[in-house]
Design a protein around this motif. Sequence first.
Motif: not given
Length: 333
Positions: A168-173, A198-201, A207-210
């Motif tokens: 999921i994180v990779d997809w948001f990236k 995106a930000v809320a998820a 994982r806001l670090d991305i």
Amino acid sequence: MEGPANLLRDKHVEYIVQLGKADNTLGFHLTEHLRLNGIYWAVTCLALLKRIDALDRQQTIDYVYSCWDNKLGGFGSHPNHDSHMLSTLSAIQVLAIHDAIQESGIDTDKVINYILSLRPKNEGFFTGDEWGESDTRFTYCAVSALSLLGALHKLDEKENGVAIKDRIVDWFKQCMNFDGGFGNNISAETHSGQVFTAVAALAILDRLDIIDRDNLSWWLSERQVESGGLNGRPQKLEDVCYSWWVLSGLSILHRLHWINKEKLMSFILSSQDPDNGGIADRPGDVADVYHTLFGVAGLSMMGYPDLEQVDPVYCMPVKTIERMHLTKSYTLL
């Protein structure tokens, strides 16, 4: 800017209550596809106005239950409507605000399995329904609903050696653009509403670090136009609903002070209907419950007096999220 200078609380409560009594109108029946979402908007707005008692609690819970498909596990927008991710999150949010997830009688395991079933194998996104449309909205809805149901750990499970959460994180990236924002899919234009999803998820997933906080916060703060209102993307008209979609992102990123609070408050208040209640998208237009919620939510984030605080990650009252021990880091004014 002309218009009311103060929040017309009683008018808005009356407006919301009357919406449920308009079942003899064509508009009422033409909006069945939004009914459960509309109840979420109404219940949340009343909670922020400290008048959640204005709608009958048991009738609300019973209606939400009537929208549940006990075979599939999801919720439709109205009884006998197809299940969808959007209405499923709205149902869970309404029940959570009323502290009635268990009381409602739904089988939460079935709901959880329905949500998980809408992620295609080896992908990091969720679809809206069985027909496969993908959108950052649906992925946020899945993450938010699983969190509210106490099932976020399901995303720690691995698929071909990779945790679902990491997919999921990779997809948001991949959905992230050069301006720091997010579109509704990979390569799609940045939009304020999609930025929130995106930000809320990512906040829920820790994982806001991305995210490039300053770059994205600059883009969000640039959404404020001369009238004081906010728009969804460059060169578009201001709209009260972006008082939520923009401010929530800035709040989670701890940059809420990057907008002109006084001008935005004035814009929201001037968009109220002083005769019939409710808030419109902009001054002089017809009010609706969607913009009423997000106008009130925007005022709440900016510290407007005597409103319940809204949680910018879940768009629910802070006290509800605190009761469920789900609070993430953010700033309110």
